[in-house]
Design an enzyme around this catalytic site. Structure first.
Site, PDB file in Angstrom:
ATOM      1  N   GLU A  61       9.923  -0.972  -3.986  1.00  0.00           N
ATOM      2  CA  GLU A  61       8.668  -1.251  -4.702  1.00  0.00           C
ATOM      3  C   GLU A  61       7.456  -0.884  -3.852  1.00  0.00           C
ATOM      4  O   GLU A  61       7.579  -0.616  -2.646  1.00  0.00           O
ATOM      5  CB  GLU A  61       8.605  -2.747  -5.049  1.00  0.00           C
ATOM      6  CG  GLU A  61       8.581  -3.639  -3.802  1.00  0.00           C
ATOM      7  CD  GLU A  61       8.496  -5.130  -4.090  1.00  0.00           C
ATOM      8  OE1 GLU A  61       8.991  -5.587  -5.138  1.00  0.00           O
ATOM      9  OE2 GLU A  61       7.916  -5.845  -3.247  1.00  0.00           O
ATOM     10  N   HIS A  63       2.914  -1.970  -3.963  1.00  0.00           N
ATOM     11  CA  HIS A  63       1.899  -2.794  -4.618  1.00  0.00           C
ATOM     12  C   HIS A  63       0.648  -2.780  -3.774  1.00  0.00           C
ATOM     13  O   HIS A  63       0.675  -2.362  -2.610  1.00  0.00           O
ATOM     14  CB  HIS A  63       2.411  -4.227  -4.822  1.00  0.00           C
ATOM     15  CG  HIS A  63       3.293  -4.730  -3.713  1.00  0.00           C
ATOM     16  ND1 HIS A  63       2.832  -4.916  -2.445  1.00  0.00           N
ATOM     17  CD2 HIS A  63       4.622  -5.036  -3.680  1.00  0.00           C
ATOM     18  CE1 HIS A  63       3.842  -5.341  -1.672  1.00  0.00           C
ATOM     19  NE2 HIS A  63       4.943  -5.409  -2.396  1.00  0.00           N
ATOM     20  N   HIS A  67       2.231  -7.008   3.151  1.00  0.00           N
ATOM     21  CA  HIS A  67       3.153  -7.985   3.725  1.00  0.00           C
ATOM     22  C   HIS A  67       3.128  -7.885   5.244  1.00  0.00           C
ATOM     23  O   HIS A  67       3.044  -6.789   5.788  1.00  0.00           O
ATOM     24  CB  HIS A  67       4.618  -7.688   3.363  1.00  0.00           C
ATOM     25  CG  HIS A  67       4.973  -7.721   1.929  1.00  0.00           C
ATOM     26  ND1 HIS A  67       4.749  -8.787   1.107  1.00  0.00           N
ATOM     27  CD2 HIS A  67       5.622  -6.809   1.168  1.00  0.00           C
ATOM     28  CE1 HIS A  67       5.224  -8.524  -0.094  1.00  0.00           C
ATOM     29  NE2 HIS A  67       5.763  -7.320  -0.096  1.00  0.00           N
ATOM     30  N   HIS A 101       8.529   0.423  -0.078  1.00  0.00           N
ATOM     31  CA  HIS A 101       9.304  -0.326   0.922  1.00  0.00           C
ATOM     32  C   HIS A 101      10.569  -0.907   0.316  1.00  0.00           C
ATOM     33  O   HIS A 101      10.612  -1.217  -0.884  1.00  0.00           O
ATOM     34  CB  HIS A 101       8.459  -1.412   1.599  1.00  0.00           C
ATOM     35  CG  HIS A 101       7.837  -2.406   0.665  1.00  0.00           C
ATOM     36  ND1 HIS A 101       6.733  -2.095  -0.105  1.00  0.00           N
ATOM     37  CD2 HIS A 101       8.150  -3.702   0.375  1.00  0.00           C
ATOM     38  CE1 HIS A 101       6.398  -3.163  -0.821  1.00  0.00           C
ATOM     39  NE2 HIS A 101       7.250  -4.150  -0.560  1.00  0.00           N
ATOM     40  N   CYS A 115       8.211 -13.659   5.418  1.00  0.00           N
ATOM     41  CA  CYS A 115       7.285 -12.712   4.799  1.00  0.00           C
ATOM     42  C   CYS A 115       6.014 -13.455   4.418  1.00  0.00           C
ATOM     43  O   CYS A 115       6.044 -14.418   3.654  1.00  0.00           O
ATOM     44  CB  CYS A 115       7.922 -12.075   3.567  1.00  0.00           C
ATOM     45  SG  CYS A 115       6.819 -10.932   2.709  1.00  0.00           S
TER      46      CYS A 115
HETATM   47 MN    MN Z   1       6.950  -6.083  -1.592  1.00  0.00          MN
END
Ligand code: MN
Length: 147
Positions: A61, A63, A67, A101, A115
């Site tokens: 994914e 976005h 992170h 990632h 995370c």
């Molecule tokens: Mn992610």
């Protein structure tokens, strides 16, 4: 909020429920989630612990939100952008905005990582056909990714 949440062994924390990685189902394998910290209005952050079983992987994914990841258990690999990294205990991984990632455990060991993420965040994109083709054509990335 409790001042201390005790580790009760095996990367489980007292009173913290073991959740599914995602509720949307199909593009990951063998992964659990625990929410360890929610900052509320005073700190715009959530700390989660994810654990991928041997042979498992997270969703591929990207976005807008970012992170910060710290591996605390086992070993594995991650894709960040167009590179694949071997990762193990105490390694830190930075996932920039709009960067593909994916995390994978090795076939022999779990991969567990903390995370840190903003609680207010956009929904992840998954690769469409042309992004998937682009990723598949990259050296090493093509064999690594799991769609
Ligand atoms: Mn992610």
């Amino acid at each position: 909020m409790n001042s201390i949440i005790r580790h009760v062994g095996d990367c489980r924390w007292d009173g913290v429920p073991l959740l599914n990685y995602k509720e949307d189902g199909t593009h990951f394998k063998a992964i659990s989630r625990q929410v360890l910290f929610e900052g509320g209005p005073k700190l715009a952050a959530e700390l989660r612990y994810f654990e991928i079983e041997p042979g498992g992987h997270s969703t591929l994914e990207r976005h807008d939100h970012i992170h910060s990841v710290m591996v605390i258990r086992g070993r594995g690999h991650c894709l960040v952008g167009d590179a694949i990294y071997e990762i193990a205990g105490n390694d830190l991984v930075y996932i920039p905005s709009m960067t593909w990632h994916q995390f994978r455990a090795t076939t022999e060991q779990h991969l567990g990582f903390l995370c840190l993420v903003n609680p207010v965040r956009d929904r992840p994109d998954r690769p469409d056909e042309s992004s998937a083709a682009m990723l598949k054509a990259l050296p090493k990335v093509g064999e690594f990714i799991r769609l």
